[in-house]
Motif scaffolding. Sequence first.
Motif, PDB file in Angstrom:
ATOM      1  N   TYR A 416       0.836  -1.205   0.000  1.00  0.00           N
ATOM      2  CA  TYR A 416       0.000   0.000   0.000  1.00  0.00           C
ATOM      3  C   TYR A 416       0.872   1.258   0.000  1.00  0.00           C
ATOM      4  CZ  TYR A 416      -3.178   3.625   1.654  1.00  0.00           C
ATOM      5  OH  TYR A 416      -3.877   4.792   1.781  1.00  0.00           O
ATOM      6  N   SER A 419       2.265   1.873  -3.318  1.00  0.00           N
ATOM      7  CA  SER A 419       1.265   2.432  -4.238  1.00  0.00           C
ATOM      8  C   SER A 419       1.085   3.929  -4.009  1.00  0.00           C
ATOM      9  CB  SER A 419      -0.072   1.700  -4.091  1.00  0.00           C
ATOM     10  OG  SER A 419      -0.731   2.047  -2.885  1.00  0.00           O
ATOM     11  N   ASN A 479      -5.732   6.034  -4.606  1.00  0.00           N
ATOM     12  CA  ASN A 479      -6.256   4.713  -4.240  1.00  0.00           C
ATOM     13  C   ASN A 479      -7.753   4.734  -3.960  1.00  0.00           C
ATOM     14  OD1 ASN A 479      -3.958   2.952  -4.386  1.00  0.00           O
ATOM     15  ND2 ASN A 479      -3.107   4.049  -2.641  1.00  0.00           N
ATOM     16  N   ASN A 482      -9.348   4.862  -7.208  1.00  0.00           N
ATOM     17  CA  ASN A 482      -9.231   3.551  -7.847  1.00  0.00           C
ATOM     18  C   ASN A 482     -10.355   2.628  -7.396  1.00  0.00           C
ATOM     19  OD1 ASN A 482      -6.934   4.140  -9.335  1.00  0.00           O
ATOM     20  ND2 ASN A 482      -5.532   3.414  -7.765  1.00  0.00           N
ATOM     21  N   SER A 505      -2.129   2.974 -11.326  1.00  0.00           N
ATOM     22  CA  SER A 505      -3.531   3.382 -11.280  1.00  0.00           C
ATOM     23  C   SER A 505      -4.420   2.332 -11.938  1.00  0.00           C
ATOM     24  CB  SER A 505      -3.713   4.723 -12.001  1.00  0.00           C
ATOM     25  OG  SER A 505      -3.026   5.755 -11.336  1.00  0.00           O
ATOM     26  N   GLY A 559      -7.447   0.656  -2.856  1.00  0.00           N
ATOM     27  CA  GLY A 559      -6.753   0.380  -4.107  1.00  0.00           C
ATOM     28  C   GLY A 559      -6.287  -1.051  -4.272  1.00  0.00           C
TER      29      GLY A 559
END
Length: 584
Positions: A416, A419, A479, A482, A505, A559
């Motif tokens: 995470y 990301s 996220n 997303n 993404s 996400g």
Amino acid sequence: MALDGAMLHLIRKELEEGILGAKVDKVFQPSREMLILAMRGKNMNKKLLLSASANSARIHFTEYPVENPAQPPMLCMLLRKRLCGARLSAIEQPGLERVLLLRFDAHNELGDEITLTLAVEIMGRHSNIILVDERGLVIDSVKRIDSELSSMRLILPGIQYELPPAQDKFNLMEGSAKDASQQVLSCKAQRLDKALMSVIQGISPVVAREIAYRSTGFTDFSADGLSDSQKEKLAYNLAALQEALKGKGEPNLISANGKPTDFTFIYPRQYGASAVSTAYGDYSSMLDDYYYRRDLNDRMKSKAQDILKLLANSSARIAKKLDIQSSELKKCAEREQCRRNGDLINANLHLLQKGDMLAEVVDYYSEDCSAVKIKLDPLLTPAQNAQKYYREYRKLQAAEQHLTGLIEQGKAELSYIDSVLDLLSRAESERELAEIRQELTDEGIIKRRKTAPGKQPPKLPPLRFVSDDGFTILVGRNNRQNDSLTLRESRNYDIWLHTLNVPGSHTVIVCDGQQPPNRTIEQAAQLAAYHSGARQSGLVAVDYTLIKYVSKPRGAKPGMVIYTHQSTLYVHPDEALAERLSPK
């Protein structure tokens, strides 16, 4: 590079054609050293950007949106009071110096017509933007220069404005190219490009190297080593430079490895295959692109410095914890031996007695039934020793289950954080940063601050593109978006794409009940690769599947999704494609 006086001469012409006679509609000050004048004229609205930043001093029209502070600075308020409604009557440049004087017809408090001057000095760390009244006195400036900063030239309110000291160099707009060539050749024991810069007014190193290269085939040729034919070429190239200044020149942006590195007003031949030159129709578009692309990453990094530091610390802490937990998990592999020891002790109770420190028994678990020695606690009976090994087995078994869960959770947290770091690296506005910051606050990574309630700005929509076949392609900005794009806004038979094992993404092709052609799927895959951590890579693997095969595990971070029935495409991230497919 610094914007040179010769290019400023060509920009002055471009500004005169675009906004001469226009009125100042609004004044903005996005940062301490940058101003934007919204100019309005007959069938014309343009934004004029003026910057006094040491590494990006310039003046040109801009099309890129710039975020302004909630409260305008005092200088901005002063400029609004003095310049709003004023008409731009002239743009002057002393010789080929790096100074433009913008003359405005305005009115004072009594309604009398006056001329105000906005002096834009583009001189590296000495750059400045100065408002001068009709008497030639400084009203105010972006940078105030007192005696502690300079003993040569003060810039303070109420002081008489003086132009920067002029350079005693040859002005190609006033003399002949032949005379300029002779002066250059008189510079002995110098490289030709250095000699050109020391003689010719207003040219930058890239222009000087280009003239040297065109004249000799080298950028580092000595000025006193030219042959007769090279001397003729030098005079010819200086004449061509003179013609370029009298005309409009050729705006060219120079890029290497996909990043802008320089710009010039003549086509550059000196780089060969090591750089790419892109021609532009005007200087403003070229400078707009150059500085936006160059500064975007640094600007966002600066604004997100606190988040980056927090995420880096969190990542290091989680990684350290994972190392410890992995080491402890390896120890749990001994649990089976504990159970076997308990079984072997129970099988040989009749041979053992309290007080024994070692049990030497047959190992029925081994293929050859070899003897094995098991440590015993002499204070316990053989049965109690067996129970002790069973307890250790259950303890290690429980620890393994617990550690396995903790390691999976830690890996998910690291994924995470990766990301979010990827999203931060691609954020292009403060609103995007604010939404990422809010996401991290909701996840408990950033401490929630007590702030006065206020109207929240509307959330940004996903990035939108249109394929060459007419299909809409949506790309998430963060996220949370997303999740919303994939799990709520898209339909079952829309196509979902994501880079394989790389943070990026979520990308969705809006199908509207149709089957998109392969070209659209490939373009969407290229967009997914470009909006991922693999943006600078060569060939990138991108998975795609139907939305109905994408789901979110219970308790997963924003996400984070799982998917099945996927196919994989290998594509190249393409910035030019992203720009072309983005609706203007």
